[in-house]
Design a protein around this motif. Structure first.
Motif, PDB file in Angstrom:
ATOM      1  N   THR A  50      60.647 -20.500  27.789  1.00 55.08           N
ATOM      2  CA  THR A  50      60.493 -20.984  26.132  1.00 55.08           C
ATOM      3  C   THR A  50      59.823 -22.457  26.588  1.00 55.08           C
ATOM      4  OG1 THR A  50      62.727 -21.745  26.513  1.00 55.08           O
ATOM      5  CG2 THR A  50      62.345 -19.702  25.489  1.00 55.08           C
ATOM      6  N   VAL A  51      60.238 -23.319  27.655  1.00 59.93           N
ATOM      7  CA  VAL A  51      59.632 -24.535  27.932  1.00 59.93           C
ATOM      8  C   VAL A  51      58.712 -24.497  28.515  1.00 59.93           C
ATOM      9  CG1 VAL A  51      60.564 -26.714  28.751  1.00 59.93           C
ATOM     10  CG2 VAL A  51      62.286 -25.385  27.692  1.00 59.93           C
ATOM     11  N   LYS A  52      58.584 -24.085  29.773  1.00 58.17           N
ATOM     12  CA  LYS A  52      57.344 -23.861  30.850  1.00 58.17           C
ATOM     13  C   LYS A  52      56.160 -23.240  30.138  1.00 58.17           C
ATOM     14  CE  LYS A  52      55.392 -24.774  34.846  1.00 58.17           C
ATOM     15  NZ  LYS A  52      55.023 -26.306  35.217  1.00 58.17           N
ATOM     16  N   PHE A  53      56.347 -21.833  29.802  1.00 61.58           N
ATOM     17  CA  PHE A  53      55.077 -21.041  29.239  1.00 61.58           C
ATOM     18  C   PHE A  53      55.052 -20.958  27.868  1.00 61.58           C
ATOM     19  CE2 PHE A  53      56.068 -19.116  33.760  1.00 61.58           C
ATOM     20  CZ  PHE A  53      55.012 -19.601  34.169  1.00 61.58           C
ATOM     21  N   LYS A  54      55.884 -21.574  26.970  1.00 61.27           N
ATOM     22  CA  LYS A  54      55.962 -21.787  25.610  1.00 61.27           C
ATOM     23  C   LYS A  54      55.803 -20.426  24.843  1.00 61.27           C
ATOM     24  CE  LYS A  54      55.305 -26.332  26.087  1.00 61.27           C
ATOM     25  NZ  LYS A  54      56.620 -27.268  25.659  1.00 61.27           N
ATOM     26  N   PHE A  55      56.742 -19.340  25.306  1.00 65.88           N
ATOM     27  CA  PHE A  55      56.708 -18.055  24.736  1.00 65.88           C
ATOM     28  C   PHE A  55      57.611 -18.029  23.533  1.00 65.88           C
ATOM     29  CE2 PHE A  55      55.441 -15.838  29.183  1.00 65.88           C
ATOM     30  CZ  PHE A  55      54.041 -16.301  28.773  1.00 65.88           C
ATOM     31  N   GLY A  56      58.314 -19.142  23.243  1.00 59.77           N
ATOM     32  CA  GLY A  56      58.918 -18.970  22.007  1.00 59.77           C
ATOM     33  C   GLY A  56      60.132 -18.072  22.043  1.00 59.77           C
ATOM     34  N   MET A  57      60.409 -17.194  21.039  1.00 57.10           N
ATOM     35  CA  MET A  57      61.354 -16.648  20.656  1.00 57.10           C
ATOM     36  C   MET A  57      61.288 -15.138  21.658  1.00 57.10           C
ATOM     37  SD  MET A  57      63.554 -17.390  18.489  1.00 57.10           S
ATOM     38  CE  MET A  57      64.506 -15.715  18.352  1.00 57.10           C
ATOM     39  N   THR A  58      59.998 -14.960  21.928  1.00 51.30           N
ATOM     40  CA  THR A  58      60.025 -14.022  22.631  1.00 51.30           C
ATOM     41  C   THR A  58      60.396 -13.987  24.145  1.00 51.30           C
ATOM     42  OG1 THR A  58      57.894 -13.084  21.806  1.00 51.30           O
ATOM     43  CG2 THR A  58      58.153 -12.284  23.915  1.00 51.30           C
ATOM     44  N   GLY A  59      60.150 -15.319  24.595  1.00 51.23           N
ATOM     45  CA  GLY A  59      60.667 -15.746  25.915  1.00 51.23           C
ATOM     46  C   GLY A  59      62.251 -15.533  25.910  1.00 51.23           C
ATOM     47  N   ILE A  90      64.827 -16.874   6.533  1.00 48.24           N
ATOM     48  CA  ILE A  90      65.674 -16.578   7.508  1.00 48.24           C
ATOM     49  C   ILE A  90      65.886 -14.849   7.798  1.00 48.24           C
ATOM     50  CG2 ILE A  90      68.204 -16.605   8.112  1.00 48.24           C
ATOM     51  CD1 ILE A  90      68.403 -19.599   6.633  1.00 48.24           C
ATOM     52  N   ALA A  91      65.720 -14.323   6.727  1.00 44.45           N
ATOM     53  CA  ALA A  91      65.877 -12.750   6.564  1.00 44.45           C
ATOM     54  C   ALA A  91      64.774 -12.250   7.612  1.00 44.45           C
ATOM     55  CB  ALA A  91      66.131 -12.168   5.323  1.00 44.45           C
ATOM     56  N   GLN A  92      63.633 -12.647   7.266  1.00 40.92           N
ATOM     57  CA  GLN A  92      62.516 -12.070   8.197  1.00 40.92           C
ATOM     58  C   GLN A  92      62.597 -12.280   9.723  1.00 40.92           C
ATOM     59  OE1 GLN A  92      59.931 -10.164   7.155  1.00 40.92           O
ATOM     60  NE2 GLN A  92      60.123 -10.307   4.941  1.00 40.92           N
ATOM     61  N   GLU A  93      62.909 -13.644   9.862  1.00 43.32           N
ATOM     62  CA  GLU A  93      63.207 -13.910  11.411  1.00 43.32           C
ATOM     63  C   GLU A  93      64.249 -13.139  12.026  1.00 43.32           C
ATOM     64  OE1 GLU A  93      61.795 -15.587  14.883  1.00 43.32           O
ATOM     65  OE2 GLU A  93      60.755 -15.932  12.934  1.00 43.32           O
ATOM     66  N   ALA A  94      65.142 -13.051  11.331  1.00 45.22           N
ATOM     67  CA  ALA A  94      66.608 -12.249  11.733  1.00 45.22           C
ATOM     68  C   ALA A  94      66.052 -10.626  11.932  1.00 45.22           C
ATOM     69  CB  ALA A  94      67.615 -12.358  10.698  1.00 45.22           C
ATOM     70  N   GLY A  95      65.261 -10.292  11.053  1.00 46.34           N
ATOM     71  CA  GLY A  95      64.745  -8.808  11.328  1.00 46.34           C
ATOM     72  C   GLY A  95      64.029  -8.730  12.657  1.00 46.34           C
ATOM     73  N   VAL A  96      63.349  -9.480  12.994  1.00 42.89           N
ATOM     74  CA  VAL A  96      62.502  -9.450  14.350  1.00 42.89           C
ATOM     75  C   VAL A  96      63.668  -9.741  15.603  1.00 42.89           C
ATOM     76  CG1 VAL A  96      60.669 -10.487  15.942  1.00 42.89           C
ATOM     77  CG2 VAL A  96      60.259 -10.417  13.418  1.00 42.89           C
ATOM     78  N   ILE A  97      64.485 -10.501  15.321  1.00 42.34           N
ATOM     79  CA  ILE A  97      65.308 -10.773  16.478  1.00 42.34           C
ATOM     80  C   ILE A  97      66.317  -9.569  16.739  1.00 42.34           C
ATOM     81  CG2 ILE A  97      67.539 -12.032  17.217  1.00 42.34           C
ATOM     82  CD1 ILE A  97      66.228 -14.446  15.615  1.00 42.34           C
ATOM     83  N   SER A  98      66.608  -8.931  15.646  1.00 44.00           N
ATOM     84  CA  SER A  98      67.665  -7.786  15.544  1.00 44.00           C
ATOM     85  C   SER A  98      67.122  -6.570  16.448  1.00 44.00           C
ATOM     86  CB  SER A  98      68.168  -7.411  14.142  1.00 44.00           C
ATOM     87  OG  SER A  98      67.019  -6.716  13.537  1.00 44.00           O
TER      88      SER A  98
END
Length: 486
Positions: free
Chosen positions: A202-211, A146-154
């Motif tokens: 996120t749904v159509k082009f599947k870019f995930g968190m980046t989208g 969770i900490a690693q993913e949160a670092g990217v989001i922040s």
């Protein structure tokens, strides 16, 4: 004699009916003034808050780790930064509202520019928190994934901090003049764009968190660009006279009031942040955090209504104090508090009956939905308290009592709420429910204290204090300005 008695009774009845009509007329007039401010503020806050809720809904279907990380960053770090920026910007509500009531119109533009200077410096000082998110959360005991993913989001949310500066300052500048409909239009359009972009990326082009984060970033900035264009391009001719060097003059009073406002609001917003952090250290943390994040999101949606009334009571009180009418200020407070409470009570019953069914909007996990169902009674009581407490805080901002309320928040939240929550959650093993019950104790204590302060206040004295503040901060408009005060 009997005829005289009948005449006196008829006269008395007529006077009672006339008084009732006058009271009804006063209430209708006040409601009109209230809704002119509250309705756009509520719609705007719904739309703005909806940006995070929509993002969270899409991210929740990407994965549970991503959802927990996003919830942590939004609820802990972004709320931390948001609390400081919003809190310090709320000093602008006091200054602009009272100056507008006193008809010192050109001062609003000067206060707005002073606020930009103070808030930009403050926002820049907050950047290390977002740059070093992963080690901070790791040190606080959060799970490594969770900490690693949160670092990217922040890192994605750094520009959002600067968006708050334009957003809150412009909103408070426009609200003081009852010109906040433009904010509503911009916010609603942005929300529609955000829903489409989130689905597309996120749904159509599947870019995930980046989208999802790209759409979120655009959703925060688009309405701010519109607000700035409106303010500086003729939408507020009476109060915006252009950029001026007077913005750099007498900054200290603005800084002082901003710090008092920041302390008041931060102590309140961080209270919920500590709730999330305490939950992160309980057993089965991921389910606990996800369930609590969903409940706080639902609670946050309802809070947007109360924050609309907070804006209304703040503007009405500050305007009336600046105008010199203590009686009108008192009547505004009574009308707005009662209106907000009635709406809160209806929603209290609604969510008490609905319970955990709304959880499936945010998650597909049955474990999380069951935990939300168990937390629903606490959510309902939170909604009821939220219908009164923020409105009383708005009274404090309108009157300029931010420093007093900061001390109230310390006592009620940090000396009552958190200790009770820790004991119930950890010692009595009530888990997240115990922590939340402690939070409710703190909110209840704060509501009672603010209510007593408001009822015992000498509003005639507050008029004199407001008028003194307006005179103290007044500066003449520059010679080339067409301000009526020049």
């Amino acid at each position: 004699m009997e005829g005289d008695d009948i005449s006196e009774k008829l006269l008395s009845k007529v006077q009672v009916e006339e008084n009732e009509l006058k009271i009804k007329e006063k209430i209708l007039i006040e409601w009109k003034k209230m809704w002119v401010i509250a309705a756009p503020a509520i719609f705007t806050r719904f739309s703005t808050f909806g940006v995070n809720v929509i993002s969270q809904a899409f991210i929740g279907h990407i994965g549970s780790i991503e959802l927990a990380a996003y919830a942590l960053v939004i609820t802990v770090l972004l709320r931390f930064g948001n609390g400081i920026i919003l809190g310090m910007a709320s000093g602008l509500e006091t200054l602009c509202g009272q100056a507008y009531g006193a008809k010192q119109y050109h001062m609003l533009g000067i206060y707005l520019q002073r606020s930009w200077i103070v808030l930009t410096i403050t926002g820049t000082l907050l950047l290390p928190i977002f740059i070093f998110t992963t080690p901070i959360l790791r040190a606080l005991g959060q799970e490594e994934a969770i900490a690693q993913e949160a670092g990217v989001i922040s890192l994605w949310l750094i520009p959002v901090i600067y968006s708050f500066i334009a957003s809150y300052s412009c909103q408070m500048f426009l609200q003081a003049q009852s010109k906040n409909m433009i904010i509503t239009y911009l916010a609603v359009c942005t929300l529609a764009i955000h829903i489409f972009l989130c689905w597309l990326l996120t749904v159509k082009f599947k870019f995930g968190m980046t989208g999802a984060m790209t759409s979120t970033l655009l959703a925060y900035w688009l309405p701010n660009i519109g607000q700035l264009i409106y303010v500086t391009s003729g939408g507020c001719k009476e109060t915006w006279k252009g950029f001026t060097s007077l913005a750099f003059k007498d900054l200290w009073p603005v800084i002082k009031l901003s710090f008092s406002s920041g302390a008041m609001l931060c102590l309140e917003l961080w209270y919920n942040t500590i709730l999330i952090l305490l939950t992160g250290n309980l057993k089965n943390a991921m389910v606990q955090i996800d369930a609590l994040a969903i409940c706080l999101n639902i609670n946050g949606w309802e809070m947007m209504i109360s924050l609309g009334f907070l804006a209304a009571v703040c503007v009405r009180v500050s305007n009336e104090l600046g105008r010199g009418s203590a009686k009108a200020a008192r009547f505004s407070i009574l009308t707005i508090v009662m209106t907000s409470f009635v709406i809160g009570f209806i929603l209290f019953l609604f969510f008490l009956i609905l319970r955990g069914r709304l959880a499936y909007i945010f998650t597909e996990s049955e474990d999380v939905a069951e935990e939300v169902d168990r937390l629903s009674p606490l959510l309902a009581f939170s909604i009821l308290l939220n219908s009164v407490q923020p409105v009383l805080s708005g009274v404090a901002v309108g009157a300029g009592w931010q420093s007093i309320v900061a001390y109230v928040n310390i006592g009620c939240y940090y000396l009552v709420g958190i200790p009770v929550g820790v004991v119930l959650g950890y010692v009595f093993k009530l888990q997240v429910r115990g922590v939340w019950i402690g939070m409710l104790f703190g909110v209840l204590a704060q509501t009672v204290v603010l209510l007593v302060i408001t009822l015992k206040t000498d509003w005639d004295k507050q008029v004199l204090i407001a008028q003194e503040r307006v005179k103290k901060y007044f500066v003449e408009a520059e010679p080339n300005s067409d301000s009526p005060n020049a």
